[in-house]
Scaffold this motif. Structure first.
Motif, PDB file in Angstrom:
ATOM      1  N   GLU A 131       2.494  10.642  12.494  1.00  0.00           N
ATOM      2  CA  GLU A 131       1.291  11.103  11.805  1.00  0.00           C
ATOM      3  C   GLU A 131       0.995  10.204  10.602  1.00  0.00           C
ATOM      4  N   HIS A 132      -0.246  10.265  10.122  1.00  0.00           N
ATOM      5  CA  HIS A 132      -0.643   9.413   8.991  1.00  0.00           C
ATOM      6  C   HIS A 132       0.320   9.579   7.820  1.00  0.00           C
ATOM      7  N   CYS A 133       0.603  10.803   7.481  1.00  0.00           N
ATOM      8  CA  CYS A 133       1.485  11.086   6.346  1.00  0.00           C
ATOM      9  C   CYS A 133       2.467  12.167   6.766  1.00  0.00           C
ATOM     10  N   SER A 158       0.708   0.971  -4.105  1.00  0.00           N
ATOM     11  CA  SER A 158      -0.166   1.951  -4.752  1.00  0.00           C
ATOM     12  C   SER A 158      -0.684   2.987  -3.765  1.00  0.00           C
ATOM     13  N   ALA A 159      -0.857   4.203  -4.269  1.00  0.00           N
ATOM     14  CA  ALA A 159      -1.387   5.297  -3.450  1.00  0.00           C
ATOM     15  C   ALA A 159      -2.895   5.210  -3.306  1.00  0.00           C
ATOM     16  N   ILE A 160      -3.530   4.394  -4.139  1.00  0.00           N
ATOM     17  CA  ILE A 160      -4.991   4.287  -4.110  1.00  0.00           C
ATOM     18  C   ILE A 160      -5.375   3.166  -3.162  1.00  0.00           C
ATOM     19  N   VAL A 161      -6.095   3.501  -2.120  1.00  0.00           N
ATOM     20  CA  VAL A 161      -6.415   2.502  -1.099  1.00  0.00           C
ATOM     21  C   VAL A 161      -7.222   1.348  -1.728  1.00  0.00           C
ATOM     22  N   GLY A 162      -6.761   0.135  -1.520  1.00  0.00           N
ATOM     23  CA  GLY A 162      -7.439  -1.058  -2.040  1.00  0.00           C
ATOM     24  C   GLY A 162      -6.963  -1.475  -3.416  1.00  0.00           C
ATOM     25  N   THR A 222       0.818  -1.218   0.000  1.00  0.00           N
ATOM     26  CA  THR A 222       0.000   0.000   0.000  1.00  0.00           C
ATOM     27  C   THR A 222       0.852   1.268   0.000  1.00  0.00           C
ATOM     28  N   HIS A 223       0.167   2.378   0.278  1.00  0.00           N
ATOM     29  CA  HIS A 223       0.867   3.663   0.467  1.00  0.00           C
ATOM     30  C   HIS A 223       1.887   3.570   1.605  1.00  0.00           C
ATOM     31  N   ARG A 224       1.648   2.672   2.579  1.00  0.00           N
ATOM     32  CA  ARG A 224       2.575   2.532   3.720  1.00  0.00           C
ATOM     33  C   ARG A 224       3.409   1.284   3.474  1.00  0.00           C
ATOM     34  N   GLY A 225       4.257   1.325   2.445  1.00  0.00           N
ATOM     35  CA  GLY A 225       4.856   0.093   1.958  1.00  0.00           C
ATOM     36  C   GLY A 225       6.365  -0.055   2.125  1.00  0.00           C
ATOM     37  N   GLU A 234     -12.761  -1.272   3.615  1.00  0.00           N
ATOM     38  CA  GLU A 234     -13.968  -0.489   3.320  1.00  0.00           C
ATOM     39  C   GLU A 234     -14.082  -0.150   1.839  1.00  0.00           C
ATOM     40  N   GLU A 235     -13.226  -0.732   1.023  1.00  0.00           N
ATOM     41  CA  GLU A 235     -13.305  -0.554  -0.437  1.00  0.00           C
ATOM     42  C   GLU A 235     -14.020  -1.767  -1.035  1.00  0.00           C
ATOM     43  N   GLY A 236     -14.907  -1.524  -1.994  1.00  0.00           N
ATOM     44  CA  GLY A 236     -15.679  -2.611  -2.594  1.00  0.00           C
ATOM     45  C   GLY A 236     -14.815  -3.691  -3.202  1.00  0.00           C
ATOM     46  N   ASN A 245      -4.010  -3.921  11.153  1.00  0.00           N
ATOM     47  CA  ASN A 245      -5.078  -3.105  11.723  1.00  0.00           C
ATOM     48  C   ASN A 245      -4.475  -2.152  12.754  1.00  0.00           C
ATOM     49  N   ASN A 246      -4.216  -0.913  12.312  1.00  0.00           N
ATOM     50  CA  ASN A 246      -3.651   0.087  13.229  1.00  0.00           C
ATOM     51  C   ASN A 246      -4.736   1.015  13.762  1.00  0.00           C
ATOM     52  N   LEU A 247      -5.968   0.589  13.655  1.00  0.00           N
ATOM     53  CA  LEU A 247      -7.149   1.244  14.251  1.00  0.00           C
ATOM     54  C   LEU A 247      -7.641   2.479  13.512  1.00  0.00           C
ATOM     55  N   TYR A 248      -6.822   3.031  12.605  1.00  0.00           N
ATOM     56  CA  TYR A 248      -7.206   4.296  11.967  1.00  0.00           C
ATOM     57  C   TYR A 248      -7.107   4.233  10.448  1.00  0.00           C
ATOM     58  N   SER A 249      -8.026   4.961   9.813  1.00  0.00           N
ATOM     59  CA  SER A 249      -7.891   5.301   8.407  1.00  0.00           C
ATOM     60  C   SER A 249      -7.724   6.818   8.409  1.00  0.00           C
ATOM     61  N   VAL A 250      -6.515   7.281   8.197  1.00  0.00           N
ATOM     62  CA  VAL A 250      -6.128   8.692   8.381  1.00  0.00           C
ATOM     63  C   VAL A 250      -6.531   9.119   9.807  1.00  0.00           C
ATOM     64  N   TYR A 251      -7.573   9.952   9.957  1.00  0.00           N
ATOM     65  CA  TYR A 251      -7.948  10.434  11.295  1.00  0.00           C
ATOM     66  C   TYR A 251      -9.205   9.756  11.829  1.00  0.00           C
ATOM     67  N   LEU A 301      -2.536  -5.035   3.473  1.00  0.00           N
ATOM     68  CA  LEU A 301      -3.582  -4.020   3.441  1.00  0.00           C
ATOM     69  C   LEU A 301      -3.809  -3.472   4.845  1.00  0.00           C
ATOM     70  N   GLY A 302      -4.357  -2.263   4.887  1.00  0.00           N
ATOM     71  CA  GLY A 302      -4.686  -1.664   6.179  1.00  0.00           C
ATOM     72  C   GLY A 302      -6.143  -1.925   6.515  1.00  0.00           C
ATOM     73  N   ASP A 303      -6.537  -1.554   7.727  1.00  0.00           N
ATOM     74  CA  ASP A 303      -7.936  -1.730   8.128  1.00  0.00           C
ATOM     75  C   ASP A 303      -8.866  -0.861   7.282  1.00  0.00           C
ATOM     76  N   GLY A 304      -8.348   0.264   6.765  1.00  0.00           N
ATOM     77  CA  GLY A 304      -9.184   1.145   5.940  1.00  0.00           C
ATOM     78  C   GLY A 304      -9.532   0.513   4.596  1.00  0.00           C
ATOM     79  N   ALA A 305      -8.647  -0.328   4.097  1.00  0.00           N
ATOM     80  CA  ALA A 305      -8.850  -0.912   2.762  1.00  0.00           C
ATOM     81  C   ALA A 305     -10.007  -1.899   2.737  1.00  0.00           C
TER      82      ALA A 305
END
Ligand SMILES: Cc1ncc(C[n+]2csc(CCOP(=O)(O)OP(=O)(O)O)c2C)c(N)n1
Ligand SMILES: [Mg+2]
Length: 333
Positions: A248-250, A118-122, A69-72, A154-156, A178-184, A148-152
């Motif tokens: 911070e997230h980014c 990739s910068a695009i989540v999912g 992901t973006h955090r790769g 939530e992508e279809g 699972n770091n508990l957060y998707s950005v904020y 993948l992160g926990d936020g991903a």
């Protein structure tokens, strides 16, 4: 937590320590130098989350595929990606792993089957599933690992990918950090109360396991068990690890003061740091082990300084190469 280290696990523990220390030291150096303004792309650091890539590094084979992901950064390094090429990429230099055209969020090292981030989540999830399908069709024993992160979740495309993997019994290992957060946004505002990500995936017909990223040795057992099963042909597997990003997230700073999470929560997770716990456990052994740790740190730090030197002294990409296919330049047509 104090890890019981005996001679059977000493070598393994030192390897895990080295992996975690190296990943953190690379990211700390990025954070340290980022304000100089020569790394011009956004950076998403995984300081605090190192145990998962570390156990991955010690479990996975070079021939297996991985996407992230973006955090790769950590996943690229854990798969055996070239450190010089990663730092040069973050500096936007022609010697970077994506020829300086991708930056921190677009890392590729085809020498070790690290197939991209990739910068695009999912976005990389179906790519990883496609790689698993290719391995199945070709009849190789490769597995495909999808970070993948926990936020991903939530992508279809996540559900389509999990479903397809289950239907086709693909050799894919999903590794959810699972770091508990998707950005904020915490999970509590994104998912119904009490929902378990892993249980939801299990309901889709996929074998699961959950673990704590704060326990590196237990995480390693889970990773090994999952890799063995997927390689043996039992179909997809979903691993969910709890973990926490410290910064911070980014970007390079801390952001516990801006209101979306508390300093107390951060300190609670920091106190469970698996790198520090393992270092304390190892240092309690003999003085020889302490010396080994010190020597290992010196070597890793030298490697990192050399990588930054390489990046700083490399040239920028030529304008004439702007549209050159990065995968093709790494030998994939
Ligand atoms: C499709 C898409 N939606 C939104 C964004 C903005 N965005 C970037 S990172 C991120 C959070 C992702 O959270 P998670 O998957 O948990 O990864 P983490 O950052 O926690 O490692 C979001 C929403 C994006 N890049 N792509
Ligand atoms: Mg997250």
């Amino acid at each position: 937590m104090v890890y019981p280290i005996n001679t059977m696990t000493m070598e393994n523990s030192l390897n895990l320590f080295r992996q975690m220390y190296r990943i953190r030291a690379v990211e700390e150096e990025i954070a340290h130098r980022y304000p100089q303004g020569r790394m011009r792309c956004p950076v998403h650091l995984s300081i605090g989350q190192e145990s998962i890539p570390a156990v991955f590094a010690e479990t996975i084979s070079k021939r297996d595929f991985a996407v992230s992901t973006h955090r790769g950064h950590a996943h690229y390094l854990a798969k055996g990606g070239n450190l010089n090429a990663m730092i040069a990429e973050i500096y936007g230099k022609a010697t970077g792993c994506s020829k300086g055209k991708g930056g921190s969020m677009h890392l590729i090292d085809l020498n070790v089957n690290f197939m991209g981030t990739s910068a695009i989540v999912g976005n990389s999830i179906p790519v990883g599933v496609g790689l698993a399908l290719s391995a199945q069709l070709k009849g190789t024993d490769q597995i495909s690992c999808v970070f993948l992160g926990d936020g991903a979740i939530e992508e279809g495309v996540f559900y389509e990918s999990v479903n397809f993997s289950a239907v086709r019994k693909l050799p894919v290992l999903f590794i959810c950090e699972n770091n508990l957060y998707s950005v904020y946004s915490p999970l509590s505002v994104r998912q119904p109360q009490g929902r378990s990500i892993a249980k939801m995936v299990e309901a889709m017909g996929v074998e699961i396991a959950t673990g704590s990223g704060s326990d590196v040795l237990a995480s390693q057992q889970l990773m090994q068990q999952a890799v063995n099963k997927v390689r043996a042909g039992s179909g997809p597997y979903f691993l969910e690890f709890s973990t926490y990003r410290w910064r911070e997230h980014c970007g390079h700073s801390f952001d516990n003061d801006i209101g979306y999470r508390t300093q107390e929560e951060f300190l609670e997770w920091q106190a469970k740091d698996s790198l520090l716990q393992l270092e304390i456990s190892l240092s309690k052994e003999t003085s020889t082990v302490s010396q080994q740790l010190d020597a290992l740190k010196v070597v890793v730090n030298q490697e990192i300084q050399a990588a930054f030197e390489f990046a700083e002294t490399s040239g920028f990409p030529l304008q004439s190469e702007a549209y050159q296919d990065v995968y093709a330049t790494q030998g994939l047509s």
